[in-house]
Design an enzyme around this catalytic site. Structure first.
Site, PDB file in Angstrom:
ATOM      1  N   ASP A  30       0.815  -1.207   0.000  1.00  0.00           N
ATOM      2  CA  ASP A  30       0.000   0.000   0.000  1.00  0.00           C
ATOM      3  C   ASP A  30       0.858   1.271   0.000  1.00  0.00           C
ATOM      4  O   ASP A  30       1.913   1.324   0.632  1.00  0.00           O
ATOM      5  CB  ASP A  30      -0.893  -0.006   1.251  1.00  0.00           C
ATOM      6  CG  ASP A  30      -1.860   1.150   1.297  1.00  0.00           C
ATOM      7  OD1 ASP A  30      -2.697   1.257   0.387  1.00  0.00           O
ATOM      8  OD2 ASP A  30      -1.773   1.967   2.238  1.00  0.00           O
TER       9      ASP A  30
ATOM     10  N   GLU B 288       1.043  -0.539  -5.069  1.00  0.00           N
ATOM     11  CA  GLU B 288       0.032   0.492  -5.272  1.00  0.00           C
ATOM     12  C   GLU B 288       0.813   1.807  -5.283  1.00  0.00           C
ATOM     13  O   GLU B 288       1.129   2.367  -4.246  1.00  0.00           O
ATOM     14  CB  GLU B 288      -1.019   0.449  -4.157  1.00  0.00           C
ATOM     15  CG  GLU B 288      -2.232   1.325  -4.433  1.00  0.00           C
ATOM     16  CD  GLU B 288      -2.257   2.595  -3.602  1.00  0.00           C
ATOM     17  OE1 GLU B 288      -2.754   3.607  -4.123  1.00  0.00           O
ATOM     18  OE2 GLU B 288      -1.797   2.585  -2.454  1.00  0.00           O
TER      19      GLU B 288
END
Length: 635
Positions: free
Chosen positions: A314, A367
């Site tokens: 993330d 990401e």
């Protein structure tokens, strides 16, 4: 003696830890059920180099700070440790720390494999013992999880995918989820699931992205072994499991990592580098060797102990740049005056080398929303070493285009053609994730213009565009049946919508697309290479028609994809053929079973020697309104 001097650390372990190269710290730190001198108990160890004293408190000693002090190692590692007899599995505990300033604080165990159910904040003595039965999956994983194979990912939040209808406030257990999730994924044809963070986190509205228990499966759904069961059941059905992983920041909860021993231990002391202004959370100090060892060990832990098949990392952009989400004058710089966080870059390279070097057939997915070069290039070639990267530019351009009224789309034609110019600069995954259906962005179906029929037709053709473009795929739960509400983490998806034909048709469309994607090599064999894609027409802006070729390793697998992004029925549309051959329609989003209008091409399309689109042979086709067609050669 209530605490026996004992250590699981060798001198070699210590040297690896302090040099940032110990990647299995979960075998050493934390609470370990062992036997010493024929006495069962628990060995505890924790890193708190600036503490004045550390002890274990819990229900076994009535939370008395004075009874079970740990021993500080005589070296400079900053580790406190000891064996406490008769402390059994299930014991609730914390570390009592007299911090750098002499203040008494209580902390959960950074390496605990289980925590109390929030809002309670203590750790629990537990183990990760499990008799796995997924060996057949692990054996074939290197082939099935490879970059030249299809990857269609179903992203879900365990607490809101489904809930108990008779008790809607209760989240389901890992075992209850397994009973309904596995058959659903099998039926829908997704190849992987991606679980939004399942590590222990205190604040439910954070969706798991503010973690305190990095080594613990969230107790909201059960025990670590019950999560292992869920993963095993998915593996038994040849479904891969990707876990969301958050090494970018952590919350400032008193029981967590923040100010762990009274100093900025895990976070950077310079708040320009150590605090995230948007998320009000703390950024790991990647310059510190021990912190890199902690984080990489955590990644390895989920792959090792839980048999995860990949990690989606993330907020990578927030790690790479000091000026992420900051004004230039408020941002720190590196030693060369640049904005890149060199410690984070080193960490990500070490992370990917460790993962790919130790586990066969896994993938890491970044990401990452910046233009940082080489995210998916190998470390030896100067890259960060990820397997894939989310294609955020494609997602943003695509949604902007589809929000336009079809009458205006001819003025925005480039928004769908532009992404191909950089589509092969990285190994891209095409995501329609949870981030696109929250915070007032509206659900996918209500991003689409037009009346009800047009909204559903637009969404069907949008998904067809995604599934037939180069790159792997990710779809958030509920998107597959056109959930009408924005995602609400407090409630189940609106499964009752499937009683209505448009929503059922959307679900059938996604099921059929998964079947098409996984069965047609042209759609996945060259996902990340120019070899797999070629335009037939990219410039018919006036009619908003796009036609392109997808190629596999064999010429016979070649497909032609045709998109009509207006509600006008295009009859007898001529286009150039890639090969002189007969062609058959194998997929059409306008089929009545999908809630379409049924404008199909049932007859074989024959080549005519008439130049079109710069090609010698061409043919005529009827393109349905707001429709997508896939053609394949036929004898």
């Amino acid at each position: 003696m209530k605490v026996l001097a004992y250590s699981l650390f060798s001198d070699f372990d210590i040297s690896l830890f302090v040099s940032g190269k110990h990647f299995r710290l979960y075998e050493k730190f934390g609470a370990h059920l062992i036997s010493v001198n024929n006495t069962d108990g628990t060995y505890f160890s924790v890193w708190a180099p600036n503490a004045q004293a550390v002890g274990v408190i819990g229900d076994f000693n009535h939370w008395d700070r004075s009874t079970h002090p740990l021993n500080r190692r005589l070296d400079s590692s900053g580790i406190w440790e000891g064996f406490i007899p008769n402390v059994a599995k299930g014991t609730v505990y914390k570390y009592s720390i007299r911090d750098f300033n002499g203040k008494e604080i209580e902390k959960g165990d950074p390496y605990a494999s289980r925590w109390e159910h929030p809002p309670r904040t203590a750790s629990i003595v537990w183990d990760t013992d499990y008799t796995w039965k997924d060996k057949p999956w692990l054996k074939k994983r290197p082939k099935l999880n490879a970059l030249n194979m299809p990857m269609s990912v179903y992203e879900l939040h365990l607490g809101s995918w489904q809930r108990d209808p008779s008790e809607p406030k209760r989240v389901l257990t890992y075992k209850e989820i397994a009973a309904s999730l596995v058959p659903y994924i099998l039926d829908m044809g997704f190849t992987h699931v991606e679980l939004m963070p399942i590590m222990e986190y205190p604040y439910y509205p954070s969706w798991g992205y503010q973690i305190t228990g990095y080594f613990a499966a969230s107790s909201r759904h059960g025990t670590p072994q019950e999560l292992m069961f869920l993963i095993e059941e998915l593996h038994k059905s040849n479904i891969g499991v990707i876990l969301d992983w958050v090494p970018s920041h952590f919350p400032g909860d008193a029981h967590g990592l923040y100010h762990f021993d009274g100093t900025h231990l895990y976070e950077h002391a310079d708040m320009r580098k150590g605090f995230h202004p948007d998320w009000k959370s703390y950024i790991f100090n990647y310059d510190r060797n021990e912190v890199r060892s902690f984080l990489i060990s955590n990644a390895m832990y989920w792959l090792d102990k839980f048999h995860a098949d990949g990690l989606r990392v993330d907020a990578v952009a927030s790690m790479l740049y000091f000026d992420f989400s900051r004004k230039a004058e408020e941002a720190a710089t590196n030693e060369y005056g640049g904005s890149e966080n060199l410690g984070a870059i080193l960490f990500l390279k070490d992370l990917n080398e460790a993962i790919y070097g130790n586990f066969e057939g896994v993938q890491t997915i970044a990401e990452e929303s910046s233009t940082y070069p080489g995210v998916t290039n190998p470390v030896y070639a100067g890259g960060l070493g990820f397997g894939m990267k989310w294609m955020m530019g494609w997602m943003n351009d695509t949604l902007k285009y589809f929000k336009n009224d079809p009458i205006n789309r001819k003025h925005h034609h480039h928004q769908l053609t532009f992404s191909v110019t950089y589509a092969f600069s990285e190994n891209f995954m095409l995501p329609f994730s949870h981030d696109e259906v929250v915070h007032g962005k509206s659900s996918m179906i209500y991003k689409m213009p037009g009346d009800e029929w047009q909204k559903f037709a637009n969404l069907r053709v949008l998904y067809a565009y995604m599934f037939t473009q180069p790159g792997t795929k990710l779809l958030f739960m509920g998107n597959e049946f056109a959930q009408t509400h924005e995602w609400d983490f407090k409630n189940s998806l609106d499964w009752h919508l499937l009683q209505h034909p448009p929503h059922l048709g959307m679900q059938k469309t996604v099921r059929a697309m998964n079947q098409l994607y996984t069965s047609e090599p042209a759609l996945y064999e060259h996902s990340f290479s120019h070899e797999g894609f070629e335009w037939i027409t990219a410039d018919d802006a006036d009619q908003s028609v796009f036609i392109y070729i997808r190629k596999g390793k064999k010429a016979k697998d070649t497909l032609v994809v045709i998109l009509n992004l207006t509600p006008v029925y295009r009859q007898n549309y001529r286009f150039g053929l890639p090969i002189k051959s007969n062609w058959k329609e194998i997929f059409n989003t306008d089929a009545t079973e999908f809630f379409g209008s049924g404008k199909l091409n049932l007859n074989t399309l024959k080549p005519e020697k008439q130049e079109c689109n710069g090609r010698e042979y061409s043919t005529l086709i009827d393109i349905p309104p707001l429709g997508a067609i896939v053609l394949k050669q036929t004898k």
